[in-house]
Design a protein around this motif. Sequence first.
Motif, PDB file in Angstrom:
ATOM      1  N   VAL A   8      -8.543   9.068 -13.209  1.00 30.37           N
ATOM      2  CA  VAL A   8      -7.345   9.163 -14.045  1.00 30.37           C
ATOM      3  C   VAL A   8      -6.389  10.214 -13.488  1.00 30.37           C
ATOM      4  N   GLU A   9      -6.918  11.353 -13.079  1.00 30.79           N
ATOM      5  CA  GLU A   9      -6.066  12.401 -12.525  1.00 30.79           C
ATOM      6  C   GLU A   9      -5.403  11.947 -11.229  1.00 30.79           C
ATOM      7  N   ALA A  10      -6.134  11.231 -10.389  1.00 29.01           N
ATOM      8  CA  ALA A  10      -5.556  10.731  -9.138  1.00 29.01           C
ATOM      9  C   ALA A  10      -4.448   9.725  -9.423  1.00 29.01           C
ATOM     10  N   ALA A  11      -4.684   8.831 -10.370  1.00 30.26           N
ATOM     11  CA  ALA A  11      -3.674   7.837 -10.724  1.00 30.26           C
ATOM     12  C   ALA A  11      -2.446   8.505 -11.339  1.00 30.26           C
ATOM     13  N   ALA A  12      -2.674   9.530 -12.163  1.00 31.88           N
ATOM     14  CA  ALA A  12      -1.549  10.236 -12.786  1.00 31.88           C
ATOM     15  C   ALA A  12      -0.692  10.936 -11.737  1.00 31.88           C
ATOM     16  N   GLU A  13      -1.323  11.499 -10.725  1.00 29.43           N
ATOM     17  CA  GLU A  13      -0.582  12.166  -9.656  1.00 29.43           C
ATOM     18  C   GLU A  13       0.235  11.153  -8.856  1.00 29.43           C
ATOM     19  N   LEU A  14      -0.358  10.014  -8.565  1.00 28.24           N
ATOM     20  CA  LEU A  14       0.379   8.965  -7.853  1.00 28.24           C
ATOM     21  C   LEU A  14       1.551   8.465  -8.683  1.00 28.24           C
ATOM     22  N   LEU A  15       1.348   8.335  -9.984  1.00 31.69           N
ATOM     23  CA  LEU A  15       2.418   7.886 -10.876  1.00 31.69           C
ATOM     24  C   LEU A  15       3.568   8.880 -10.878  1.00 31.69           C
ATOM     25  N   ALA A  16       3.245  10.164 -10.967  1.00 38.20           N
ATOM     26  CA  ALA A  16       4.274  11.196 -11.050  1.00 38.20           C
ATOM     27  C   ALA A  16       5.086  11.304  -9.763  1.00 38.20           C
ATOM     28  N   THR A  17       4.430  11.094  -8.636  1.00 37.30           N
ATOM     29  CA  THR A  17       5.125  11.277  -7.356  1.00 37.30           C
ATOM     30  C   THR A  17       5.755  10.008  -6.808  1.00 37.30           C
ATOM     31  N   GLY A  18       5.188   8.850  -7.167  1.00 40.50           N
ATOM     32  CA  GLY A  18       5.698   7.613  -6.578  1.00 40.50           C
ATOM     33  C   GLY A  18       6.045   6.515  -7.550  1.00 40.50           C
ATOM     34  N   GLY A  19       5.885   6.769  -8.848  1.00 39.04           N
ATOM     35  CA  GLY A  19       6.181   5.739  -9.823  1.00 39.04           C
ATOM     36  C   GLY A  19       5.034   4.752  -9.978  1.00 39.04           C
ATOM     37  N   ARG A  20       5.244   3.781 -10.843  1.00 39.24           N
ATOM     38  CA  ARG A  20       4.177   2.837 -11.169  1.00 39.24           C
ATOM     39  C   ARG A  20       3.701   2.041  -9.959  1.00 39.24           C
TER      40      ARG A  20
END
Length: 235
Positions: A8-20
């Motif tokens: 979840v933390e990895a996905a949240a970081e990807l979301l914050a930096t690169g969008g969905r």
Amino acid sequence: MATRERIVEAAAELLATGGREAVSTRAVSAAAGVQAPTIYRLFGDKQGLLDAVAGNGIAEYLHSKTVHDPDPDPVADLRRGWDLHVGFGLAHPALYALVFGEPRPGAESPAERQSAAVLAGIIRRVAEAGRLRVSEERAAHLVHSTGRGITLTLIGMAPEQRDPALSEFARESVITTITTDGPGRTEAGTGPVATAVTLRALLPELTVLTDAERGLLREWLDRVAVGGGAAPRAS
């Protein structure tokens, strides 16, 4: 749980930096150091993973709305909740868009339901104080839809182009529409509605009535709140 939280933390970081679009199974697997089947086993599919990211991220926002002691003036709490909502969206645009940017009728995410429950609680306090001039449901829908629209509009603007007063204007327009100046101080034509909404909010305290009687009274009060107190036309 450690593996789930890491994903979840990895996905949240990807979301914050690169969008969905950046939250792909391959990218999350690499960032979290797990195999793709682990993600499917824990979350079912990509939407399940995104719902988990949304739920984890929205928890901080909801905590900020509920950590303070309630203001003696529930309308002040409504204002504070609005400002927190908009502020959260501008601070976390990708997460906000994930939670509120793509409505799924009949299939709301857990994060959406949690947010709606907090708003409903604030609206209920306004109703219990005799300050609500429309039904609780209508008030909550208006606050949520307008606040969401304003937030998404501001997110879509370049920071230097955002009008800081836009949210305040929208907030005060909504509050003026759904609330009265004070208990018993209603404008002409709104008295029966405000009274019905207030009594509807206080129904659980009317223990002198049976469940059946409270149910019948609830039906009548809802009819007044939605119909504006007008008598039905004769057929």
